[in-house]
Design an enzyme around this catalytic site. Structure first.
Site, PDB file in Angstrom:
ATOM      1  N   ASN A   8      11.377   0.519   5.380  1.00 33.37           N
ATOM      2  CA  ASN A   8      12.658   0.209   5.003  1.00 33.37           C
ATOM      3  C   ASN A   8      13.514   1.313   5.450  1.00 33.37           C
ATOM      4  OD1 ASN A   8      14.779  -0.631   3.233  1.00 33.37           O
ATOM      5  ND2 ASN A   8      13.827  -0.095   1.302  1.00 33.37           N
ATOM      6  N   TRP A   9      14.380   0.763   6.203  1.00 30.93           N
ATOM      7  CA  TRP A   9      15.428   1.626   6.900  1.00 30.93           C
ATOM      8  C   TRP A   9      16.678   1.640   6.066  1.00 30.93           C
ATOM      9  CZ3 TRP A   9      15.068  -0.707  12.596  1.00 30.93           C
ATOM     10  CH2 TRP A   9      13.911  -0.197  13.333  1.00 30.93           C
ATOM     11  N   LYS A  10      16.662   1.144   4.914  1.00 30.38           N
ATOM     12  CA  LYS A  10      17.896   1.252   4.087  1.00 30.38           C
ATOM     13  C   LYS A  10      19.240   1.136   5.031  1.00 30.38           C
ATOM     14  CE  LYS A  10      14.947   3.606   0.935  1.00 30.38           C
ATOM     15  NZ  LYS A  10      14.688   4.411  -0.260  1.00 30.38           N
ATOM     16  N   HIS A  97      14.276  -3.719  -5.604  1.00 28.70           N
ATOM     17  CA  HIS A  97      14.170  -2.274  -5.009  1.00 28.70           C
ATOM     18  C   HIS A  97      14.937  -1.491  -6.027  1.00 28.70           C
ATOM     19  CE1 HIS A  97      14.685   1.313  -2.921  1.00 28.70           C
ATOM     20  NE2 HIS A  97      13.630   0.895  -2.239  1.00 28.70           N
ATOM     21  N   GLU A  99      16.788   0.776  -5.889  1.00 29.48           N
ATOM     22  CA  GLU A  99      18.274   1.082  -5.514  1.00 29.48           C
ATOM     23  C   GLU A  99      19.165  -0.034  -5.935  1.00 29.48           C
ATOM     24  OE1 GLU A  99      17.255   2.547  -1.556  1.00 29.48           O
ATOM     25  OE2 GLU A  99      16.437   4.187  -2.450  1.00 29.48           O
ATOM     26  N   GLU A 171       6.772   1.293  -6.845  1.00 32.01           N
ATOM     27  CA  GLU A 171       7.647   2.555  -6.192  1.00 32.01           C
ATOM     28  C   GLU A 171       8.302   3.234  -7.544  1.00 32.01           C
ATOM     29  OE1 GLU A 171       9.148   2.091  -1.803  1.00 32.01           O
ATOM     30  OE2 GLU A 171      10.645   1.002  -3.277  1.00 32.01           O
ATOM     31  N   GLY A 177      12.737   9.181  -2.217  1.00 34.66           N
ATOM     32  CA  GLY A 177      13.591  10.062  -1.493  1.00 34.66           C
ATOM     33  C   GLY A 177      13.512  11.499  -2.018  1.00 34.66           C
ATOM     34  N   SER A 216       8.291   8.654  -1.108  1.00 33.49           N
ATOM     35  CA  SER A 216       7.878   9.773  -0.307  1.00 33.49           C
ATOM     36  C   SER A 216       6.487   9.748   0.481  1.00 33.49           C
ATOM     37  CB  SER A 216       7.878  10.980  -1.238  1.00 33.49           C
ATOM     38  OG  SER A 216       9.285  11.104  -1.857  1.00 33.49           O
ATOM     39  N   GLY A 237      10.329   4.864   3.349  1.00 33.94           N
ATOM     40  CA  GLY A 237      11.708   5.060   3.503  1.00 33.94           C
ATOM     41  C   GLY A 237      12.138   5.967   4.442  1.00 33.94           C
ATOM     42  N   GLY A 238      12.422   7.093   4.116  1.00 32.09           N
ATOM     43  CA  GLY A 238      12.717   8.176   4.978  1.00 32.09           C
ATOM     44  C   GLY A 238      12.035   8.508   6.267  1.00 32.09           C
TER      45      GLY A 238
HETATM   46  P1  13P Z   1      11.303   7.217   0.518  1.00 32.69           P
HETATM   47  O1  13P Z   1       9.957   6.966   1.391  1.00 32.69           O
HETATM   48  O2  13P Z   1      12.190   7.563   1.346  1.00 32.69           O
HETATM   49  O3  13P Z   1      10.704   7.974  -0.478  1.00 32.69           O
HETATM   50  O4  13P Z   1      12.015   5.834   0.090  1.00 32.69           O
HETATM   51  C1  13P Z   1      10.776   5.090  -0.454  1.00 32.69           C
HETATM   52  C2  13P Z   1      11.307   3.535  -0.654  1.00 32.69           C
HETATM   53  O5  13P Z   1      12.335   3.510  -1.308  1.00 32.69           O
HETATM   54  C3  13P Z   1      10.975   2.499   0.363  1.00 32.69           C
HETATM   55  O6  13P Z   1      11.535   1.376  -0.074  1.00 32.69           O
END
Ligand code: 13P
Length: 252
Positions: A8-10, A97, A99, A171, A177, A216, A237-238
């Site tokens: 997920n590149w957000k 999600h 967010e 999640e 994050g 994470s 994510g990250g």
């Molecule tokens: P991180 O891997 O940065 O914690 O993000 C997880 C995420 O929200 C994937 O959708």
């Protein structure tokens, strides 16, 4: 079922950066893709077309959208429909999600509409659930996960066919994050709760539903996470922004 290794590149990467990352990822995989895994990339909307073009000949990489609006088309300024996503070659989409739930205040009713409309339109959905830290501390993990699944999936009846595909991502909000990863026991318990609830909702069809872990995930912990019972993939994510680090996770 193949394990799904999702990125997920957000709200990161321009078109040029997206193209460079996907090309580097493909060259790092270099025909060594494990046959029991597949890759899914969620770029921002502006890079979906670029990514879809780069991966169209590669059967083990798929693209997904981070969001969509549940209508065919219409006067919904700023929104994108499943039809438009399918048109650029996008196969999957995220719904629920954390967010979207917490920053954009998307509520259960909208999420239920999105999940149902998305699947009905031919998108494969990854429906995300997860508890907040205060809910975990109050011993409410099971209640929260069950309620999110019940509410969000209440309009979906059929998840048995190749055209109607549902996946879940667990999640925990406190692990997204933050660098704080859920422990093996916490992940395994949460995934077992989810599997049980899916069985009570969908019967034996629940066996077709993959449950991903997200929060994470890094090259250093991917190996132990992916081997936990009931973990059918990861949503990263990250650590998915760099092709090098994501390729290590894919090979974990
Ligand atoms: P991180 O891997 O940065 O914690 O993000 C997880 C995420 O929200 C994937 O959708």
């Amino acid at each position: 079922m193949k394990k799904l290794m999702a990125a997920n590149w957000k709200m990161y990467k321009t078109q040029r950066e997206a193209k460079e990352t996907i090309r580097e990822l493909i060259s790092l995989i270099n025909d060594n893709m494990p046959s029991e895994r597949e890759i899914l990339i969620f770029p921002p909307f502006t890079s979906l077309d670029v990514v879809c073009n780069e991966i169209k000949e590669i059967e083990y990489i798929h693209a997904g959208a981070q969001n969509f609006y549940p209508a065919i088309e219409g006067a919904y300024t700023g929104e994108i429909s499943p039809k438009m996503l399918l048109d650029v070659g996008c196969e999957y989409a995220l719904v629920g999600h954390s967010e979207r739930r917490h920053i954009f205040l998307e509520q259960d009713d909208l999420l239920a509409k999105k999940a149902h409309f998305g699947i009905d339109s031919g998108l494969k959905i990854i429906f995300c659930v997860g508890e907040k830290l205060e809910e975990r501390k109050a011993g409410k993990v099971e209640d929260v996960l069950k309620e999110q699944l019940k509410q969000g999936l209440k309009k979906i009846k059929d998840v048995s066919s190749p055209e109607k595909v549902l996946n879940i991502a667990y999640e925990p909000v406190w692990a997204i994050g933050t660098g704080e990863v859920a422990g093996e026991k916490e992940i395994s318990e949460a995934h077992a709760i989810i599997r049980k609830e899916l069985r009570s909702m969908f019967g034996t069809q629940a066996n077709n539903i993959r449950i991903l872990y997200g929060g994470s995930v890094k090259p250093e912990n991917a190996d132990s996470i992916i081997s936990i019972d009931n973990v059918d993939g990861v949503l990263v994510g990250g650590a998915s922004l760099s092709a090098k680090s994501f390729s290590k996770i894919i090979f974990a």
